[in-house]
Enzyme design. Structure first.
Site, PDB file in Angstrom:
ATOM      1  N   GLY A 228      82.353  -1.406  46.883  1.00  0.00           N
ATOM      2  CA  GLY A 228      81.981  -0.527  47.690  1.00  0.00           C
ATOM      3  C   GLY A 228      82.770   0.860  48.142  1.00  0.00           C
ATOM      4  O   GLY A 228      83.109   1.414  47.667  1.00  0.00           O
ATOM      5  N   SER A 229      82.234   1.443  49.180  1.00  0.00           N
ATOM      6  CA  SER A 229      81.731   2.818  49.394  1.00  0.00           C
ATOM      7  C   SER A 229      84.284   3.113  50.567  1.00  0.00           C
ATOM      8  O   SER A 229      84.015   2.019  51.005  1.00  0.00           O
ATOM      9  CB  SER A 229      81.747   3.287  50.177  1.00  0.00           C
ATOM     10  OG  SER A 229      81.037   3.371  51.756  1.00  0.00           O
ATOM     11  N   THR A 232      83.865   2.013  53.911  1.00  0.00           N
ATOM     12  CA  THR A 232      83.382   0.633  54.350  1.00  0.00           C
ATOM     13  C   THR A 232      84.444  -0.176  53.933  1.00  0.00           C
ATOM     14  O   THR A 232      84.844  -1.032  54.568  1.00  0.00           O
ATOM     15  CB  THR A 232      82.188   0.298  54.245  1.00  0.00           C
ATOM     16  OG1 THR A 232      81.349   0.808  53.848  1.00  0.00           O
ATOM     17  CG2 THR A 232      82.120  -1.870  54.494  1.00  0.00           C
ATOM     18  N   GLY A 233      85.769   0.358  53.137  1.00  0.00           N
ATOM     19  CA  GLY A 233      86.603  -0.410  52.977  1.00  0.00           C
ATOM     20  C   GLY A 233      87.868  -0.668  53.887  1.00  0.00           C
ATOM     21  O   GLY A 233      88.538  -1.249  54.052  1.00  0.00           O
ATOM     22  N   GLU A 250      87.622  -2.763  45.717  1.00  0.00           N
ATOM     23  CA  GLU A 250      87.389  -1.498  44.896  1.00  0.00           C
ATOM     24  C   GLU A 250      85.971  -0.540  44.807  1.00  0.00           C
ATOM     25  O   GLU A 250      85.650  -0.635  45.468  1.00  0.00           O
ATOM     26  CB  GLU A 250      86.921  -2.560  43.860  1.00  0.00           C
ATOM     27  CG  GLU A 250      87.806  -3.697  42.992  1.00  0.00           C
ATOM     28  CD  GLU A 250      88.805  -2.722  42.533  1.00  0.00           C
ATOM     29  OE1 GLU A 250      88.416  -1.781  41.655  1.00  0.00           O
ATOM     30  OE2 GLU A 250      89.542  -3.751  42.348  1.00  0.00           O
ATOM     31  N   CYS A 284      80.636   3.726  39.723  1.00  0.00           N
ATOM     32  CA  CYS A 284      82.148   4.398  40.266  1.00  0.00           C
ATOM     33  C   CYS A 284      83.389   4.666  39.619  1.00  0.00           C
ATOM     34  O   CYS A 284      83.584   5.934  40.070  1.00  0.00           O
ATOM     35  CB  CYS A 284      82.737   2.903  41.100  1.00  0.00           C
ATOM     36  SG  CYS A 284      83.336   1.428  39.705  1.00  0.00           S
TER      37      CYS A 284
END
Ligand code: NAD
Length: 479
Positions: A228-229, A232-233, A250, A284
């Site tokens: 995800g983004s 958020t990571g 990732e 991505c």
């Protein structure tokens, strides 16, 4: 834009918890971006249901982790075959929730199987460090426990299989949460898993961002595998600290492509174009910034425009369509705003494809020149069909610009002197350094980013090892 709904057409897939199909007291709407209308309602998993899923996964772990690798491998292979056999059902679900053309949805399922088989081909034998009359020392790979997997909305089936397969192959059990934007095909993967695996080995739950946060702080989960983004990571990393969860993150990318002076513009135009615009730019590791040597800048721009004019945008259910709508309203607005902002700051429109009227979330292919690193279209990750093209005068300048990013997922260099292009690519600050291609992935090739693009890798032996911990068995052969 308003959302319409035809109640008779709305489907209601269920979660899979402990091998059972489960609904929940409330639901979330899933939007078909080509229609901008609700086409499914999915369970909004409660905290108690998440506890149930994690408890089931913990219980199943005891026997699953003790199941011989060969048996686990044959069940994983059977599951991959089951998913492939379900393509006629799965592909339209992907198209409805994600927007991509039906043929691309089928390719996504085929890729999921291709990459899944790659994982099952990896040898997980212990690494023997010493085997003498005195001592036996070996590194064994142990499963971690319950894996919590959280995925994004651009490749729902591929991203889910990239997590289910390595997690259960290595002896873990899994609780998987897809993006609330694209949960439907992933819920179907859960149903298919319940036909193959013992109850509790693969659990799939659906819900909003809060459900993801509950997972990352839950003491019953030993690892979070996240796609995800970046923002958020970072939240996940903080939240996972409680019980020192293992992490693979990732995250996003803002990959640069550098076209050297000796490149052949006509020959590389199609690959450059699809490097950026595949999946409507929602990849991505897409080529998101393009730097072209000034001597061939006009020719590369011309060839890209020529190619863009041949590409068809439309609903994914329509034959002959190359690019579908963008997946959600937020991205739709974000991309439009970034383009408008860039134009107001001096960027020039090199090409924009004809507009497609709503209600679908269709964005035109947009090629921009005269862009700079202070503009959002260059500085930020553009997860949509817009590409800024910039000239450079020497390779040092190109590398400085390419590396001027918080991200570091992939990067590419294009030229006919391949040795030289490879030397330039080696200086990119990115997890993938590619020559004359973008992106470049394979089942035995580790994939992951540096800097703000993440932690850890997926795929290949290294990707599989991310789902294990090391146990060193050190035996002194004299008692
Ligand atoms: P996102 O970060 O908004 O959401 C991803 C997932 O995280 C969703 O399932 C969401 O519900 C969940 N989530 C949101 N907040 C959470 C929280 N606080 N705790 C736990 N989970 C939470 O990302 P997105 O918009 O769905 O996806 C787009 C991004 O994903 C882009 O940046 C893209 O580059 C990236 N991406 C990366 C890869 C890769 O392999 N590197 C692949 C695909 C997409």
């Amino acid at each position: 834009m308003s959302i319409s709904m035809n109640a008779s057409l709305v489907m209601s897939p269920l979660m899979t918890i402990n091998g059972q199909s489960v609904g929940s007291p409330s639901t979330l709407d899933v939007i078909d971006p080509a229609l901008n209308a609700c086409f499914a309602k999915v369970p909004d998993c409660t905290r108690a249901q998440l506890d149930d899923a994690i408890a089931a996964a913990q219980k199943a772990f005891t026997s699953w982790s003790a199941t011989p690798l060969q048996e686990r491998r044959s069940m994983v292979n059977a599951y991959i075959e089951r998913v492939l056999a379900d393509a006629d059902t799965l592909a339209p679900l992907i198209t409805s929730e994600q927007g991509k053309p039906l043929a691309k949805a089928r390719s996504e399922i085929n890729s999921a199987a291709f990459f899944g088989r790659g994982y099952t081909a990896v040898d997980l034998q212990p690494e023997v460090l010493q085997d003498t009359p005195e001592k036996y020392v070996a590194v064994h790979r142990q499963p971690l426990g319950v894996v919590g997997a959280i995925t994004a909305w651009n490749y729902p089936v591929l991203l889910a299989m990239w997590k289910i397969v390595p997690a259960v192959l290595t002896g873990n059990t899994i609780v998987l949460k897809p993006s609330p934007n694209t949960p439907v095909a992933t819920l179907r993967l859960g149903t298919l898993a319940s036909e193959i695996f013992p109850p509790g080995v693969v659990n799939v739950v659906s819900g909003g961002n809060a459900l993801g946060a509950w997972m990352t702080e839950h003491s019953g989960i030993r690892k979070i595998a996240f796609t995800g983004s970046g923002p958020t990571g970072k939240r996940i990393m903080a939240s996972a600290a409680g019980n020192l969860k293992r992490l693979t993150l990732e995250l996003g990318g803002n990959d640069a492509g550098i076209v050297l002076a000796d490149a052949n513009p006509a020959k590389i135009a199609a690959d450059l174009f699809w490097g950026k615009f595949s999946n409507c730019g929602q990849v991505c590791a897409a080529l998101k910034r393009l730097y072209v040597h000034r001597s061939i800048y006009p020719a590369v721009c011309d060839e890209l425009v020529k190619f863009a004019q041949t590409v068809k945008i439309g609903p994914g259910t329509q034959g002959g369509v190359d690019i579908g709508p963008i997946q959600n309203q937020m991205q739709f607005e974000l991309i439009q705003q970034a383009v408008q902002e860039a134009l107001s700051q001096g960027a020039k429109l090199l090409y924009q494809s004809p507009a497609i009227p709503g209600p679908g979330l269709f964005l035109p292919i947009t090629l921009l020149t005269d862009v700079t690193h202070s503009m959002r279209v260059v500085k930020d990750e553009m997860f949509g069909p817009v590409l800024g093209i910039m000239p450079f005068d020497d390779e040092e300048e190109a590398l400085r610009l390419a590396n001027d990013s918080e991200y570091g997922l992939g990067g590419s260099v294009w030229g006919t002197d391949v040795e030289h292009a490879a030397q330039v690519a080696a200086r990119l600050e990115s997890g993938g350094a590619w020559v004359n291609q973008h992106p470049a992935m394979g089942p035995s090739i580790p994939f992951g980013g540096v800097k703000g693009s993440g932690i850890g890798v997926e795929l290949g032996q290294e990707g599989l090892h991310e789902y294990t911990s090391v146990q060193v068995r050190n035996i002194k052969r004299t008692g």
